[in-house]
Design an enzyme around this catalytic site. Structure first.
Site, PDB file in Angstrom:
ATOM      1  CB  THR A 285      -0.693  -0.065   1.266  1.00 12.37           C
ATOM      2  OG1 THR A 285      -1.482  -1.340   1.264  1.00 12.37           O
ATOM      3  CG2 THR A 285      -2.143   1.087   1.391  1.00 12.37           C
TER       4      THR A 285
ATOM      5  CE  LYS B 282       8.698 -12.238   3.386  1.00 12.10           C
ATOM      6  NZ  LYS B 282       8.059 -11.850   4.595  1.00 12.10           N
TER       7      LYS B 282
ATOM      8  CB  ILE C 264      -1.819  14.051  10.430  1.00 11.82           C
ATOM      9  CG1 ILE C 264      -3.391  13.294  10.549  1.00 11.82           C
ATOM     10  CG2 ILE C 264      -1.788  15.220  11.410  1.00 11.82           C
ATOM     11  CD1 ILE C 264      -4.027  13.078  11.616  1.00 11.82           C
TER      12      ILE C 264
ATOM     13  CD  GLU D  95      -2.994  -5.853   8.569  1.00 13.64           C
ATOM     14  OE1 GLU D  95      -2.646  -6.737   8.287  1.00 13.64           O
ATOM     15  OE2 GLU D  95      -3.114  -5.038   8.255  1.00 13.64           O
TER      16      GLU D  95
ATOM     17  CG  ASP E 283      -0.625   1.125  15.035  1.00 14.04           C
ATOM     18  OD1 ASP E 283      -0.003   0.897  13.957  1.00 14.04           O
ATOM     19  OD2 ASP E 283      -1.561   2.243  14.896  1.00 14.04           O
TER      20      ASP E 283
ATOM     21  CE  LYS F 294       0.350   4.607  13.768  1.00 17.70           C
ATOM     22  NZ  LYS F 294      -1.253   4.388  13.740  1.00 17.70           N
TER      23      LYS F 294
ATOM     24  N   GLY G  29      -3.904   4.854   4.813  1.00 16.80           N
ATOM     25  CA  GLY G  29      -4.273   4.593   3.462  1.00 16.80           C
ATOM     26  C   GLY G  29      -3.129   4.992   2.458  1.00 16.80           C
TER      27      GLY G  29
HETATM   28  N1  LIG Z   1      -1.052   0.806   5.084  1.00 19.19           N
HETATM   29  C1  LIG Z   1      -0.898   2.197   5.745  1.00 19.19           C
HETATM   30  O1  LIG Z   1      -2.140   3.002   5.491  1.00 19.19           O
HETATM   31  C2  LIG Z   1       0.215   2.505   6.377  1.00 19.19           C
HETATM   32  C3  LIG Z   1       0.286   3.738   7.054  1.00 19.19           C
HETATM   33  C4  LIG Z   1       1.176   4.405   7.714  1.00 19.19           C
HETATM   34  C5  LIG Z   1       2.298   3.439   7.972  1.00 19.19           C
HETATM   35  N2  LIG Z   1       2.349   2.248   7.317  1.00 19.19           N
HETATM   36  C6  LIG Z   1       3.559   1.510   7.663  1.00 19.19           C
HETATM   37  O2  LIG Z   1       4.089   1.105   6.466  1.00 19.19           O
HETATM   38  C7  LIG Z   1       4.801  -0.257   6.319  1.00 19.19           C
HETATM   39  C8  LIG Z   1       4.193  -0.692   5.007  1.00 19.19           C
HETATM   40  O3  LIG Z   1       2.753  -0.944   5.100  1.00 19.19           O
HETATM   41  P1  LIG Z   1       1.948  -1.314   3.946  1.00 19.19           P
HETATM   42  O4  LIG Z   1       0.564  -1.245   4.421  1.00 19.19           O
HETATM   43  O5  LIG Z   1       2.421  -0.925   2.712  1.00 19.19           O
HETATM   44  O6  LIG Z   1       2.235  -3.021   3.825  1.00 19.19           O
HETATM   45  P2  LIG Z   1       2.091  -3.947   2.615  1.00 19.19           P
HETATM   46  O7  LIG Z   1       0.871  -3.362   1.781  1.00 19.19           O
HETATM   47  O8  LIG Z   1       1.908  -5.149   3.284  1.00 19.19           O
HETATM   48  O9  LIG Z   1       3.323  -4.465   1.826  1.00 19.19           O
HETATM   49  C9  LIG Z   1       4.538  -4.847   2.437  1.00 19.19           C
HETATM   50  C10 LIG Z   1       5.476  -4.705   1.323  1.00 19.19           C
HETATM   51  O10 LIG Z   1       6.834  -5.037   1.817  1.00 19.19           O
HETATM   52  C11 LIG Z   1       7.411  -6.197   1.060  1.00 19.19           C
HETATM   53  N3  LIG Z   1       8.199  -6.839   2.154  1.00 19.19           N
HETATM   54  C12 LIG Z   1       7.765  -7.462   3.214  1.00 19.19           C
HETATM   55  N4  LIG Z   1       8.762  -8.018   3.913  1.00 19.19           N
HETATM   56  C13 LIG Z   1       9.853  -7.887   3.078  1.00 19.19           C
HETATM   57  C14 LIG Z   1      11.192  -8.174   3.233  1.00 19.19           C
HETATM   58  N5  LIG Z   1      11.777  -8.914   4.271  1.00 19.19           N
HETATM   59  N6  LIG Z   1      12.079  -7.947   2.089  1.00 19.19           N
HETATM   60  C15 LIG Z   1      11.553  -7.102   0.770  1.00 19.19           C
HETATM   61  N7  LIG Z   1      10.376  -6.818   0.943  1.00 19.19           N
HETATM   62  C16 LIG Z   1       9.536  -7.184   2.163  1.00 19.19           C
HETATM   63  C17 LIG Z   1       6.374  -6.871   0.502  1.00 19.19           C
HETATM   64  O11 LIG Z   1       6.743  -7.651  -0.607  1.00 19.19           O
HETATM   65  P3  LIG Z   1       5.485  -8.731  -1.620  1.00 19.19           P
HETATM   66  O12 LIG Z   1       4.813  -7.625  -2.331  1.00 19.19           O
HETATM   67  O13 LIG Z   1       6.507  -9.198  -2.382  1.00 19.19           O
HETATM   68  O14 LIG Z   1       4.877  -9.433  -0.738  1.00 19.19           O
HETATM   69  C18 LIG Z   1       5.111  -5.961   0.227  1.00 19.19           C
HETATM   70  O15 LIG Z   1       5.531  -5.261  -0.926  1.00 19.19           O
HETATM   71  C19 LIG Z   1       4.232  -0.616   7.625  1.00 19.19           C
HETATM   72  O16 LIG Z   1       5.667  -0.698   8.452  1.00 19.19           O
HETATM   73  C20 LIG Z   1       3.058  -0.026   8.154  1.00 19.19           C
HETATM   74  O17 LIG Z   1       3.109  -0.276   9.429  1.00 19.19           O
HETATM   75  C21 LIG Z   1       1.298   1.706   6.666  1.00 19.19           C
END
Ligand SMILES: NC(=O)c1ccc[n+]([C@@H]2O[C@H](COP(=O)([O-])OP(=O)(O)OC[C@H]3O[C@@H](n4cnc5c(N)ncnc54)[C@H](OP(=O)(O)O)[C@@H]3O)[C@@H](O)[C@H]2O)c1
Length: 409
Positions: A13, A45, A135, A189, A200, A204, A301
């Site tokens: 995302t 990954k 924000i 999730e 979480d 923060k 998001g």
């Molecule tokens: N989603 C939100 O709205 C949001 C907001 C603020 C902060 N965050 C933070 O941002 C981070 C990412 O969130 P997300 O929602 O984007 O997660 P996500 O949709 O699950 O995507 C995670 C990505 O990381 C890759 N990945 C995971 N482990 C890896 C590894 N060991 N080596 C290489 N690539 C790896 C995955 O690869 P594959 O695609 O190949 O599986 C995937 O592309 C998290 O720490 C989360 O807490 C998220």
């Protein structure tokens, strides 16, 4: 024109949202940075997954491939978990790259080490997306409140919990049904533990604390509770007093001590966090010169988070390293100490079985449900004596509708 080369770790995302935003806002980026921004590589990954990435971008599953590229100026990390992410970012800094992270769990654990290492290597660290998504709270604290002494922060930092509490109140749902609705809407999730048990928001809060106060409290001393104990019954009781449950991270300084909690709190109508509903996040900062500021917006998001990351990209490319955190000791503040001295609480349970401790009751709707004024120490004492008591602090004005002030039970 020279080019800024970016590597993105993770293409979920956040990573994909950032990638798309670089394409959609390339003109603005070039104008503000005076250089074009290009994505050089993406780390994932699973290389077999279909992705909408230009053929010019190098896709790899090996972090060393990224380090070995001829030019990488910024590494943007959007992976999950703290390991191996910390090790990736350490190596990126050592290679002379600016880093940006969205990973709150990793940054709460290792942020200080990364900031110190970045100082040694003369690079910048952006971490806006780790707290409250879109924000701009980190930049506000870091860039706009340099001279102000922050005295207290209250934040709704987890959109999932806020959504569940809002659904429970508005639609009269049970916790389980509201959680299911959050999952169906993609806000929670399959395993919601991190959100609903307060981890979480805790991470923060620790990041905010370090920035605003120059340190974080001893993690074991932080009163961390999730929202799983909030029932429809409790929500109805709160409504009778005109109060709403919110899951609030609170950090304040008392003397030289930092006091932090992450737990359900009752919020009165006049408080800025009262109207923060659904998946929205908000941060209410009280500092000595400006007074109270509240920032509210989307806490997660694809595009809200991309907004935080892209603004960090500008920040790190300008190598703005000043004030990575407030390090000066902040004097004790009378306002904070006063509120710490006596707070307003909603208590559910039989107070009159505990006559040993006089409690200042200011309202009561029925037997066993009380609004009292007490210090947190007094409330802790009460709950020690009667473990069935349920106590929630109230923030914001609370006006008693009954004339029970100073009643001692
Ligand atoms: N989603 C939100 O709205 C949001 C907001 C603020 C902060 N965050 C933070 O941002 C981070 C990412 O969130 P997300 O929602 O984007 O997660 P996500 O949709 O699950 O995507 C995670 C990505 O990381 C890759 N990945 C995971 N482990 C890896 C590894 N060991 N080596 C290489 N690539 C790896 C995955 O690869 P594959 O695609 O190949 O599986 C995937 O592309 C998290 O720490 C989360 O807490 C998220």
């Amino acid at each position: 024109m020279s080019v800024i080369k970016v590597a993105i770790l993770g293409f979920g995302t956040v990573g994909e949202g950032f990638y798309r935003t670089i394409q959609s806002h390339s003109e603005e980026l070039t104008a503000v940075l005076g250089r074009k921004v290009e994505v050089a590589a993406v780390l994932v990954k699973n290389k077999q997954k279909e992705r909408n990435i230009s053929k010019d971008v190098f896709i790899t599953t090996e972090f060393t491939d990224i380090l070995n590229l001829p030019q990488v100026d910024v590494v943007v990390e959007a992976i999950v978990d703290k390991d191996p992410t910390y090790s990736f970012l350490k190596q990126a800094i050592q290679r002379g790259c600016h880093i940006i992270t969205a990973n709150k769990e990793m940054f709460a654990h290792y942020g200080q080490e990364l900031l110190e290492l970045a100082k040694v290597h003369n690079v910048s660290v952006g971490y806006e997306a780790t707290v409250a998504g879109g924000i701009p709270v980190i930049q506000t604290l870091r860039q706009l409140l340099n001279v102000n002494r922050v005295q207290q922060i209250h934040g709704i930092l987890n959109g999932t919990s806020n959504f569940i509490l809002t659904e429970m109140r508005e639609k009269k749902l049970s916790f389980a049904d509201a959680l299911r609705a959050a999952q169906e809407n993609g806000y929670a999730e399959a395993d919601p533990t991190n959100d609903v048990e307060g981890f979480d928001a805790f991470y923060k809060a620790m990041i905010l604390s370090r920035l605003a106060f120059g340190e974080d409290p001893n993690w074991h001393d932080v009163d961390r509770k999730g929202i799983t104990s909030i029932t429809s019954d409790l929500i109805d009781i709160a409504l009778q007093f005109g109060l709403r449950f919110k899951h609030i991270a609170s950090i304040k300084k008392k003397g030289n001590q930092l006091i932090a909690s992450v737990k359900p709190v009752l919020v009165g109508k006049e408080h800025p966090l009262y109207h923060v509903e659904g998946v929205q996040n908000a941060v209410n900062i009280y500092s000595d010169i400006v007074g109270q500021i509240t920032l509210q917006g989307p806490g997660a998001g694809m595009y809200p988070t991309a907004s935080a990351v892209i603004e960090d990209l500008v920040y790190v490319c300008q190598n703005r390293r000043a004030n990575q955190g407030f390090t000066s000791a902040i004097e004790s503040c009378s306002i904070v100490e006063k509120s710490q001295e006596e707070e307003t609480w909603l208590i559910k349970g039989l107070l009159n079985t505990l006559n040993e401790q006089p409690i200042n009751v200011i309202d009561q709707v029925e037997e066993g449900i009380w609004i009292v004024k007490a210090t947190s120490e007094e409330v802790a004492q009460l709950t020690k004596l009667n473990q069935e008591l349920v106590c929630f602090p109230i923030i914001g004005e609370f006006e008693s509708e009954h004339d029970l002030a100073k009643l001692v039970v």
